[in-house]
Design a protein around this motif. Structure first.
Motif, PDB file in Angstrom:
ATOM      1  N   LEU A 130       0.828  -1.205   0.000  1.00 34.85           N
ATOM      2  CA  LEU A 130       0.000   0.000   0.000  1.00 34.85           C
ATOM      3  C   LEU A 130       0.864   1.258   0.000  1.00 34.85           C
ATOM      4  O   LEU A 130       0.583   2.235  -0.719  1.00 34.85           O
ATOM      5  CB  LEU A 130      -0.935  -0.004   1.216  1.00 34.85           C
ATOM      6  CG  LEU A 130      -2.065  -1.036   1.196  1.00 34.85           C
ATOM      7  CD1 LEU A 130      -2.868  -0.950   2.497  1.00 34.85           C
ATOM      8  CD2 LEU A 130      -2.981  -0.816   0.000  1.00 34.85           C
ATOM      9  N   ALA A 131       1.920   1.241   0.798  1.00 32.46           N
ATOM     10  CA  ALA A 131       2.802   2.405   0.845  1.00 32.46           C
ATOM     11  C   ALA A 131       3.499   2.626  -0.500  1.00 32.46           C
ATOM     12  O   ALA A 131       3.645   3.773  -0.964  1.00 32.46           O
ATOM     13  CB  ALA A 131       3.837   2.224   1.956  1.00 32.46           C
ATOM     14  N   LEU A 132       3.928   1.527  -1.145  1.00 33.17           N
ATOM     15  CA  LEU A 132       4.586   1.679  -2.449  1.00 33.17           C
ATOM     16  C   LEU A 132       3.639   2.233  -3.501  1.00 33.17           C
ATOM     17  O   LEU A 132       4.061   2.964  -4.424  1.00 33.17           O
ATOM     18  CB  LEU A 132       5.138   0.328  -2.909  1.00 33.17           C
ATOM     19  CG  LEU A 132       6.310  -0.239  -2.099  1.00 33.17           C
ATOM     20  CD1 LEU A 132       6.659  -1.631  -2.588  1.00 33.17           C
ATOM     21  CD2 LEU A 132       7.520   0.679  -2.168  1.00 33.17           C
ATOM     22  N   LEU A 133       2.350   1.907  -3.413  1.00 34.72           N
ATOM     23  CA  LEU A 133       1.384   2.390  -4.397  1.00 34.72           C
ATOM     24  C   LEU A 133       0.928   3.815  -4.123  1.00 34.72           C
ATOM     25  O   LEU A 133       0.552   4.541  -5.056  1.00 34.72           O
ATOM     26  CB  LEU A 133       0.168   1.458  -4.431  1.00 34.72           C
ATOM     27  CG  LEU A 133       0.424   0.037  -4.958  1.00 34.72           C
ATOM     28  CD1 LEU A 133      -0.828  -0.813  -4.796  1.00 34.72           C
ATOM     29  CD2 LEU A 133       0.873   0.065  -6.416  1.00 34.72           C
ATOM     30  N   ILE A 134       0.942   4.217  -2.857  1.00 34.76           N
ATOM     31  CA  ILE A 134       0.372   5.527  -2.500  1.00 34.76           C
ATOM     32  C   ILE A 134       1.440   6.608  -2.434  1.00 34.76           C
ATOM     33  O   ILE A 134       1.247   7.729  -2.921  1.00 34.76           O
ATOM     34  CB  ILE A 134      -0.394   5.420  -1.167  1.00 34.76           C
ATOM     35  CG1 ILE A 134      -1.615   4.488  -1.330  1.00 34.76           C
ATOM     36  CG2 ILE A 134      -0.826   6.795  -0.688  1.00 34.76           C
ATOM     37  CD1 ILE A 134      -2.362   4.239  -0.045  1.00 34.76           C
ATOM     38  N   CYS A 135       2.578   6.274  -1.837  1.00 38.42           N
ATOM     39  CA  CYS A 135       3.578   7.314  -1.546  1.00 38.42           C
ATOM     40  C   CYS A 135       4.484   7.551  -2.756  1.00 38.42           C
ATOM     41  O   CYS A 135       5.719   7.426  -2.672  1.00 38.42           O
ATOM     42  CB  CYS A 135       4.418   6.912  -0.335  1.00 38.42           C
ATOM     43  SG  CYS A 135       3.453   6.554   1.143  1.00 38.42           S
ATOM     44  N   THR A 136       3.896   7.900  -3.899  1.00 34.76           N
ATOM     45  CA  THR A 136       4.701   8.064  -5.109  1.00 34.76           C
ATOM     46  C   THR A 136       4.385   9.320  -5.900  1.00 34.76           C
ATOM     47  O   THR A 136       5.241   9.805  -6.645  1.00 34.76           O
ATOM     48  CB  THR A 136       4.498   6.847  -6.041  1.00 34.76           C
ATOM     49  OG1 THR A 136       3.105   6.722  -6.326  1.00 34.76           O
ATOM     50  CG2 THR A 136       5.018   5.576  -5.395  1.00 34.76           C
ATOM     51  N   PHE A 137       3.165   9.827  -5.773  1.00 36.06           N
ATOM     52  CA  PHE A 137       2.743  10.863  -6.719  1.00 36.06           C
ATOM     53  C   PHE A 137       3.451  12.192  -6.511  1.00 36.06           C
ATOM     54  O   PHE A 137       3.328  13.093  -7.341  1.00 36.06           O
ATOM     55  CB  PHE A 137       1.232  11.089  -6.612  1.00 36.06           C
ATOM     56  CG  PHE A 137       0.770  11.576  -5.271  1.00 36.06           C
ATOM     57  CD1 PHE A 137       0.785  12.926  -4.960  1.00 36.06           C
ATOM     58  CD2 PHE A 137       0.304  10.676  -4.318  1.00 36.06           C
ATOM     59  CE1 PHE A 137       0.351  13.380  -3.732  1.00 36.06           C
ATOM     60  CE2 PHE A 137      -0.125  11.136  -3.088  1.00 36.06           C
ATOM     61  CZ  PHE A 137      -0.110  12.481  -2.793  1.00 36.06           C
ATOM     62  N   ASN A 138       4.208  12.317  -5.434  1.00 33.72           N
ATOM     63  CA  ASN A 138       4.851  13.605  -5.163  1.00 33.72           C
ATOM     64  C   ASN A 138       6.331  13.606  -5.508  1.00 33.72           C
ATOM     65  O   ASN A 138       7.041  14.560  -5.212  1.00 33.72           O
ATOM     66  CB  ASN A 138       4.689  13.951  -3.688  1.00 33.72           C
ATOM     67  CG  ASN A 138       5.400  12.926  -2.787  1.00 33.72           C
ATOM     68  OD1 ASN A 138       5.259  11.737  -3.006  1.00 33.72           O
ATOM     69  ND2 ASN A 138       6.127  13.412  -1.801  1.00 33.72           N
ATOM     70  N   ALA A 139       6.846  12.536  -6.109  1.00 33.71           N
ATOM     71  CA  ALA A 139       8.280  12.481  -6.404  1.00 33.71           C
ATOM     72  C   ALA A 139       8.636  13.510  -7.480  1.00 33.71           C
ATOM     73  O   ALA A 139       7.873  13.720  -8.427  1.00 33.71           O
ATOM     74  CB  ALA A 139       8.660  11.087  -6.874  1.00 33.71           C
ATOM     75  N   PRO A 140       9.803  14.159  -7.384  1.00 31.07           N
ATOM     76  CA  PRO A 140      10.207  15.125  -8.411  1.00 31.07           C
ATOM     77  C   PRO A 140      10.395  14.433  -9.761  1.00 31.07           C
ATOM     78  O   PRO A 140      10.619  13.235  -9.852  1.00 31.07           O
ATOM     79  CB  PRO A 140      11.533  15.673  -7.867  1.00 31.07           C
ATOM     80  CG  PRO A 140      11.491  15.390  -6.392  1.00 31.07           C
ATOM     81  CD  PRO A 140      10.717  14.132  -6.238  1.00 31.07           C
ATOM     82  N   ALA A 141      10.306  15.235 -10.806  1.00 26.21           N
ATOM     83  CA  ALA A 141      10.395  14.679 -12.159  1.00 26.21           C
ATOM     84  C   ALA A 141      11.774  14.093 -12.435  1.00 26.21           C
ATOM     85  O   ALA A 141      11.908  13.122 -13.191  1.00 26.21           O
ATOM     86  CB  ALA A 141      10.050  15.746 -13.182  1.00 26.21           C
ATOM     87  N   ASP A 142      12.819  14.709 -11.862  1.00 32.05           N
ATOM     88  CA  ASP A 142      14.169  14.221 -12.113  1.00 32.05           C
ATOM     89  C   ASP A 142      14.594  13.120 -11.155  1.00 32.05           C
ATOM     90  O   ASP A 142      15.754  12.692 -11.155  1.00 32.05           O
ATOM     91  CB  ASP A 142      15.159  15.385 -12.027  1.00 32.05           C
ATOM     92  CG  ASP A 142      15.082  16.072 -10.662  1.00 32.05           C
ATOM     93  OD1 ASP A 142      14.122  15.793  -9.904  1.00 32.05           O
ATOM     94  OD2 ASP A 142      15.974  16.876 -10.360  1.00 32.05           O
ATOM     95  N   GLN A 143      13.685  12.621 -10.299  1.00 33.23           N
ATOM     96  CA  GLN A 143      14.011  11.583  -9.326  1.00 33.23           C
ATOM     97  C   GLN A 143      14.061  10.225 -10.024  1.00 33.23           C
ATOM     98  O   GLN A 143      13.147   9.856 -10.771  1.00 33.23           O
ATOM     99  CB  GLN A 143      12.959  11.556  -8.207  1.00 33.23           C
ATOM    100  CG  GLN A 143      13.201  10.538  -7.127  1.00 33.23           C
ATOM    101  CD  GLN A 143      14.392  10.908  -6.250  1.00 33.23           C
ATOM    102  OE1 GLN A 143      14.800  12.077  -6.200  1.00 33.23           O
ATOM    103  NE2 GLN A 143      14.981   9.910  -5.605  1.00 33.23           N
ATOM    104  N   ALA A 144      15.152   9.479  -9.857  1.00 32.39           N
ATOM    105  CA  ALA A 144      15.302   8.176 -10.520  1.00 32.39           C
ATOM    106  C   ALA A 144      14.358   7.134  -9.952  1.00 32.39           C
ATOM    107  O   ALA A 144      13.947   6.220 -10.669  1.00 32.39           O
ATOM    108  CB  ALA A 144      16.751   7.688 -10.404  1.00 32.39           C
TER     109      ALA A 144
END
Length: 409
Positions: A95-109
């Motif tokens: 659940l954390a892997l699916l939810i805690c993602t939408f805020n990552a910067p565009a240049d984040q690998a």
């Protein structure tokens, strides 16, 4: 039970997603009790540190404080549940892997914070070593969903290879653990079976010896009853008939005892033709122990054959014999005292040794000597005690009644 592959897969899927989380067989640090005492406070401090690190990273990515707190809590919660509920920890991780993602910067690998990525790997490593193969297959399959949908294509292959390696190693660890548990259970079962067999063999040996003693006396009764009318003069006819009946009963009893002995004897052991030892043989046994280097003192009352029955004398001899063997085995160099007292209703036997001068050898014996002595005493209606002495050393003592009624009193 239905073993169809589809049914097994559906049952495993239900167990993976909604099934109860079985408790681990032993804590993770059970083998190291010293460090295990500090595991809880250290783990809480580490979880607090990860929470603060995640909160800082999420705040730097521009999340509002409430959302950053939620994501930090979702990162740490699986690690807190991992020691006792690994499958629940894995569900929270997905659940954390699916939810805690939408805020990552565009240049984040990577779409996740470093604490979440590393924590998910740790959770998966523990889970794959705890669940069976059908559940393991679903755990790995579901774990690939966040990888295939959120990880950059250039990084998917290494992550998938890591998942496969964790699954293989975890399955090997689980199979190795199950094999060790099966071997331990088999060893425990073999030990219990060996103990039971030793007790049964000792009881059988006692029964054989009692048979040999009692059969001798029954034979004398039969012979004396048959010859009494010829040895005595003017025997009335009713008395002669009673002698004949006594002889017949004695011979019937001998026949039953021989039949019983045939059941007790094993196929490899023949009949025991040597005379059974009794109290008159104590001096010979003690002399043999002295020649073997065991300092033994014998304090025995004069033997009264009419007073001490043969089974009691045999049991006393065997108890002294086993007591001397135990003293030689467990208290090498210690002085041993053997006391035999003939009372009004029973015979008292005691074997005690002083503290050992040297440490006992590694060969501790079979561990069934005390059991055999207790069996001999209780089979005659007597009592048996054994234990260490207050000033050091060890003592065994038995009270053997001359008959069952005397023993009950």
């Amino acid at each position: 039970m239905n073993r169809h592959p589809i049914a097994v897969a559906l049952r495993a899927l239900r167990q993976t997603v909604l099934g109860p989380d079985a408790r681990p067989e032993r804590p993770l640090l059970a083998r190291w009790p010293g460090p295990a005492r500090y595991a809880a406070p250290v783990g809480l401090l580490a979880a607090l540190g990860l929470f603060l690190i995640t909160l800082t990273v999420e705040s730097d990515w521009g999340l509002p404080p409430p959302i950053a707190l939620l994501f930090a809590a979702m990162t740490v919660a699986p690690l807190l549940a991992l020691p006792r509920r690994p499958l629940l920890a894995w569900r929270l991780t997905v659940l954390a892997l699916l939810i805690c993602t939408f805020n990552a910067p565009a240049d984040q690998a990577w779409p996740w914070t470093p604490p979440l990525a590393l924590g998910s790997i740790a959770v998966l490593a523990v889970v794959v070593a705890r669940v069976d193969r059908p559940v393991l297959a679903w755990v790995v399959t579901i774990s690939t969903v966040p990888v295939l949908t959120l990880v950059h294509p250039d990084n998917r292959v290494p992550v998938l290879l890591l998942l496969g390696a964790l699954a293989i190693v975890g399955d090997l660890i689980r199979r190795n653990r199950l094999s060790r548990h099966a071997l331990d259970a088999q060893a425990e079962l073999s030990e219990r079976e060996q103990e039971r067999r030793a007790v049964l063999e000792e009881r059988t040996r006692i029964a054989r010896e009692l048979h040999d003693v009692v059969a001798h006396h029954m034979s004398l009764i039969a012979v004396q009853a048959e010859t009494a009318p010829y040895r005595l003069t003017d025997v009335p006819a009713p008395a002669a008939a009673e002698f004949v009946a006594i002889a017949a009963s004695a011979r019937d009893a001998l026949t039953d005892m021989r039949r019983l002995l045939g059941v007790l004897r094993s196929e490899t052991s023949g009949p025991q033709t040597a005379p059974q030892p009794d109290l008159t043989d104590l001096d010979t046994m003690v002399d043999a122990a002295r020649r073997a280097g065991l300092p033994v003192t014998l304090d025995a009352d004069p033997v009264d054959d009419d007073r001490v029955p043969a089974p009691v004398g045999l049991a006393a001899y065997r108890i002294v014999q086993e007591g001397l063997a135990n003293a030689a085995r467990h208290a090498a160099g210690a002085a041993v005292r053997v006391t035999v007292r003939a009372g009004r209703t029973g015979l008292g036997v005691r074997v005690e040794n002083s503290p050992a001068d040297v440490r006992p050898t590694a060969d501790g014996g079979t561990g069934h000597g005390l059991t055999g002595m207790r069996e001999r005493a209780t089979s005659l209606g007597g009592t048996f005690t054994a234990g260490p002495l207050p000033g050091g050393g060890y003592a065994v003592a038995a009270e053997l009644p001359y008959d069952a009624e005397g023993g009950d009193r």
